[in-house]
Design an enzyme around this catalytic site. Structure first.
Site, PDB file in Angstrom:
ATOM      1  NE  ARG A  33      -3.761   0.480   2.112  1.00  0.00           N
ATOM      2  CZ  ARG A  33      -5.030   0.596   2.558  1.00  0.00           C
ATOM      3  NH1 ARG A  33      -5.497   1.558   3.558  1.00  0.00           N
ATOM      4  NH2 ARG A  33      -5.884   0.113   1.951  1.00  0.00           N
ATOM      5  CG  HIS A  50      -8.531  -0.175  -2.524  1.00  0.00           C
ATOM      6  ND1 HIS A  50      -7.526  -1.154  -2.258  1.00  0.00           N
ATOM      7  CD2 HIS A  50      -9.047   0.280  -1.477  1.00  0.00           C
ATOM      8  CE1 HIS A  50      -7.727  -1.355  -1.044  1.00  0.00           C
ATOM      9  NE2 HIS A  50      -8.647  -0.896  -0.349  1.00  0.00           N
ATOM     10  CD  GLN A  77     -12.969  -2.526  -0.299  1.00  0.00           C
ATOM     11  OE1 GLN A  77     -12.050  -2.219   0.833  1.00  0.00           O
ATOM     12  NE2 GLN A  77     -14.257  -3.110   0.162  1.00  0.00           N
ATOM     13  CG  ASP A 113     -13.673   6.201  -1.141  1.00  0.00           C
ATOM     14  OD1 ASP A 113     -13.485   6.017  -0.016  1.00  0.00           O
ATOM     15  OD2 ASP A 113     -12.589   6.163  -1.969  1.00  0.00           O
ATOM     16  CB  CYS A 134     -13.899   0.800   0.263  1.00  0.00           C
ATOM     17  SG  CYS A 134     -13.521   2.454   0.447  1.00  0.00           S
ATOM     18  NE  ARG A 153      -9.940  -5.867   0.911  1.00  0.00           N
ATOM     19  CZ  ARG A 153      -9.313  -4.691   1.310  1.00  0.00           C
ATOM     20  NH1 ARG A 153      -9.656  -3.725   1.717  1.00  0.00           N
ATOM     21  NH2 ARG A 153      -7.746  -4.592   1.066  1.00  0.00           N
TER      22      ARG A 153
HETATM   23  N1  NVA Z   1      -9.999   6.367  -1.356  1.00  0.00           N
HETATM   24  C1  NVA Z   1      -9.923   6.061  -0.107  1.00  0.00           C
HETATM   25  C2  NVA Z   1      -9.933   4.394   0.459  1.00  0.00           C
HETATM   26  C3  NVA Z   1      -9.667   3.970   1.737  1.00  0.00           C
HETATM   27  C4  NVA Z   1      -9.676   2.649   1.745  1.00  0.00           C
HETATM   28  C5  NVA Z   1      -8.164   6.484   0.543  1.00  0.00           C
HETATM   29  O1  NVA Z   1      -7.542   6.160  -0.658  1.00  0.00           O
HETATM   30  O2  NVA Z   1      -8.136   7.016   1.538  1.00  0.00           O
HETATM   31  N1   CP Z   2     -11.122  -0.596   2.809  1.00  0.00           N
HETATM   32  C1   CP Z   2     -10.105  -0.536   3.348  1.00  0.00           C
HETATM   33  O1   CP Z   2      -8.908  -0.564   2.436  1.00  0.00           O
HETATM   34  O2   CP Z   2      -9.553  -0.054   4.260  1.00  0.00           O
HETATM   35  P1   CP Z   2      -8.418   0.111   4.979  1.00  0.00           P
HETATM   36  O3   CP Z   2      -7.816   1.413   4.725  1.00  0.00           O
HETATM   37  O4   CP Z   2      -8.642   0.129   6.580  1.00  0.00           O
HETATM   38  O5   CP Z   2      -7.203  -0.935   4.783  1.00  0.00           O
END
Ligand code: NVA
Ligand code: CP
Length: 307
Positions: A104, A131, A134, A224, A264, A292
């Site tokens: 990540r 992502h 997800q 989101d 998500c 997940r």
């Molecule tokens: N769009 C959000 C998703 C978090 C799982 C982010 O990138 O923070």
């Molecule tokens: N939805 C998701 O990826 O959650 P986290 O940011 O908690 O990993």
């Protein structure tokens, strides 16, 4: 040849069918108390987190454990990556220890650079652009809610920011062929290249000016946060720009009566979604979060060859 999972289009429709089928078996087995599967026995999977995470970290760590493997969690900050070790070196070193690597981070190019020299699968645990893990769970959740109704006959609505989650949904529509209607404020649209590539495969991907048009008759409504990780400074401007893009009872009432709500998570309750919708029977968000684990187990089994 090693297969990576950096974007949703890295796998094809029949491969998704295999993964969803296996995820379903794994979910059922776990519900019956059979947590442990031997696929990764004796092997280790690395995870690098350069952004916060609850679900991705815990679901992958649990998935790796339940597959008999050992998760090795690190961040760029506490490894030599932040001191400038070349991705081509890191990739070749980690490939000699690990069986897969989940990352990540911010820019997708960080993953593609590692993937160029990695002989183990690189799995995208979220970037600014995508992502896919997800959305893999989201589609699996949608399939569970559809039962026998074919996915390709459905319209799915996306309301809100056209960031990583929206991009991966666009790619998913391109690969899997369902209809996708997106309502996104001007200036916050999905990546134009991702959109054009997906639309060339599936013309049923449409952009709308208003959430109500996008949601009309949709079988799932998905959103989101308005400000993603790394965009915290834009929070106030985004709250203004996203006014009218909240998923609330009135908006859900325009969808198909059987519509489910997906998010998500984490959610900013009262911003992109009301508490009423998030806590309603239409909301599958916690099932989605659980899924997940199941889909990522199936993904790891698919990407990491059995010894
Ligand atoms: N769009 C959000 C998703 C978090 C799982 C982010 O990138 O923070
Ligand atoms: N939805 C998701 O990826 O959650 P986290 O940011 O908690 O990993």
């Amino acid at each position: 040849m090693v297969r990576h999972y950096i974007t949703f289009q890295d796998l094809a429709l029949p491969e998704y069918q295999t993964i969803f089928q296996r995820a379903s078996q794994l979910k059922k087995a776990r519900q019956e108390g059979q947590f442990s599967q031997p696929h990764l026995a004796g092997r280790s999977v690395g995870m690098i987190f350069n952004k916060n995470s609850t679900r991705t970290r815990v679901s992958f760590e649990t998935a790796i454990n339940e597959l008999g493997g050992h998760p090795v969690v690190l961040s760029s900050a506490d490894s030599q990556i932040s001191r400038g070790e070349l991705p081509s070196h890191t990739a070749r070193v980690l490939s000699r220890y690990l069986s897969a690597l989940v990352i990540r981070t911010y820019e997708e190019s960080e993953l593609t650079e590692l993937a160029e020299r990695s002989t183990i699968p690189i799995i995208n645990g979220l970037t600014n652009q995508q992502h896919p893990c997800q959305v893999l769970a989201d589609i699996f959740t949608l399939l569970e809610s559809l039962g026998d109704e074919p996915l390709e006959n459905q319209w799915i609505a996306w309301v809100g920011d056209g960031h990583n989650m929206a991009n991966s949904w666009v790619e998913a529509a391109g690969v899997l062929g369902f209809g996708l209607r997106l309502a996104i404020p001007p200036g916050y649209g999905p990546d134009p290249t991702i959109l054009a590539t997906a639309r060339a495969k599936n013309p049923k991907i449409k952009l709308f000016a208003s959430p109500s048009e996008a949601v009309e008759g949709a079988r799932a409504v998905n959103t989101d946060v308005f400000a993603s990780m790394g965009q915290e400074k834009e929070q106030e401007k985004r709250l203004r720009d996203f006014a009218g893009y909240q998923v609330n009872r009135e908006l859900m009432a325009l969808a198909n009566p059987k519509a489910i709500f997906l998010h998500c998570l984490p959610a900013h309750v009262g911003q992109e979604v009301t508490e009423e919708v998030l806590e309603s029977p239409a909301s599958w968000v916690f099932e989605e979060a659980e899924n997940r684990l199941h889909v990522q187990k199936a993904l790891l089994e698919f990407l990491v060859p059995r010894l």
